[in-house]
Design a protein around this motif. Structure first.
Motif, short mmCIF file in Angstrom:
data_model
loop_
_atom_site.label_atom_id
_atom_site.label_comp_id
_atom_site.label_asym_id
_atom_site.label_seq_id
_atom_site.Cartn_x
_atom_site.Cartn_y
_atom_site.Cartn_z
N ILE A 161 0.78 -1.16 0.02
CA ILE A 161 0.01 -0.07 -0.02
C ILE A 161 1.02 1.16 0.11
CG2 ILE A 161 -1.61 1.26 1.16
CD1 ILE A 161 -2.84 -1.59 2.10
N ILE A 170 2.20 1.53 -3.37
CA ILE A 170 1.03 2.37 -4.53
C ILE A 170 0.82 3.78 -4.07
CG2 ILE A 170 -1.52 2.10 -4.73
CD1 ILE A 170 -1.10 -0.83 -4.42
N SER A 171 0.84 4.04 -2.89
CA SER A 171 0.66 5.41 -2.28
C SER A 171 1.71 6.28 -2.98
CB SER A 171 0.58 5.62 -0.72
OG SER A 171 -0.57 5.00 -0.29
N LEU A 190 1.09 6.98 -6.66
CA LEU A 190 0.06 7.96 -6.74
C LEU A 190 0.40 9.28 -6.77
CD1 LEU A 190 -2.86 5.88 -5.28
CD2 LEU A 190 -2.51 6.59 -7.49
N GLY A 241 -6.71 9.39 -4.99
CA GLY A 241 -5.90 8.07 -4.44
C GLY A 241 -4.51 8.57 -3.76
N GLY A 243 -4.16 7.09 -0.12
CA GLY A 243 -3.46 6.01 -0.22
C GLY A 243 -2.44 6.10 0.89
N ALA A 254 -2.11 3.41 4.00
CA ALA A 254 -0.84 2.77 4.52
C ALA A 254 -0.33 3.32 5.80
CB ALA A 254 0.07 3.53 3.38
N SER A 295 3.44 8.23 6.70
CA SER A 295 2.56 8.23 5.75
C SER A 295 1.49 9.30 6.26
CB SER A 295 1.77 6.75 6.01
OG SER A 295 2.68 5.97 5.31
N GLN A 320 6.46 9.75 1.88
CA GLN A 320 5.89 8.33 1.97
C GLN A 320 7.17 7.33 1.58
OE1 GLN A 320 2.60 7.58 2.02
NE2 GLN A 320 3.47 5.42 2.29
#
Length: 167
Positions: free
Chosen positions: A8, A11-12, A15, A64, A68, A72, A88, A159
């Protein structure tokens, strides 16, 4: 849980990174390109770009990147890595304020003003008002877009820091 939190988190980061790329691309190519053409042509071109970006793919990336990092963070806390969770959360807050907030409070109203500000046709605008209208739009839009770009990059770094903490 660390694996889920990591997936996750990746992916974050992607994004947020895509949004950083979009905003930087606007800063280094789209608006400078529009500034090179006459305002009476730049205005309808900018209107077209503003309309085109309102699409489901953009919204997935744009929203997102906000959701995200929050997801996360939850999984990082569950995985027992609170540092990753806090980083995060930091990424989400930076994105919320510096990108999402600036977009909604400043860039979208500027777009709407440009959209609703009449016809830029030079034959219907002999006073040259288009140049003033374009400057009123482009200068603040570019400045605030730079804020969005920087916020995305800083959020991305936070992130990535969360991913390092999970490793």
């Amino acid at each position: 849980m660390v694996t889920i939190a990591t997936v996750i988190g990746v992916i974050s980061a992607l994004l947020i990174g895509v949004n950083a790329g979009i905003f930087v691309a606007f800063s280094v190519s789209v608006l400078p390109g529009l500034n090179r053409i006459p305002p009476e042509h730049a205005i309808p071109a900018a209107r077209g770009v503003n309309r085109a970006i309102l699409n489901p793919v953009f919204f997935v990336f744009f929203l997102g990147a906000l959701v995200g990092p929050i997801v996360a963070a939850v999984f990082a806390y569950i995985a027992g890595v609170p540092v990753a969770g806090w980083l995060s959360v930091l990424a989400a807050v930076i994105y919320l304020v510096g990108t999402f907030g600036v977009t909604m409070a400043i860039n979208v109203p500027l777009n709407n003003q440009l959209e609703n500000d009449g016809d830029p046709d030079p034959e219907r605008d002999p006073s040259g008002r288009s140049a003033q209208r374009w400057a009123t739009f482009a200068i603040p839009w570019m400045n605030w877009n730079a804020v969005r770009s920087v916020a995305c990059v800083i959020g991305l770094l936070a992130q990535v820091g969360a991913l390092v903490a999970l490793a």
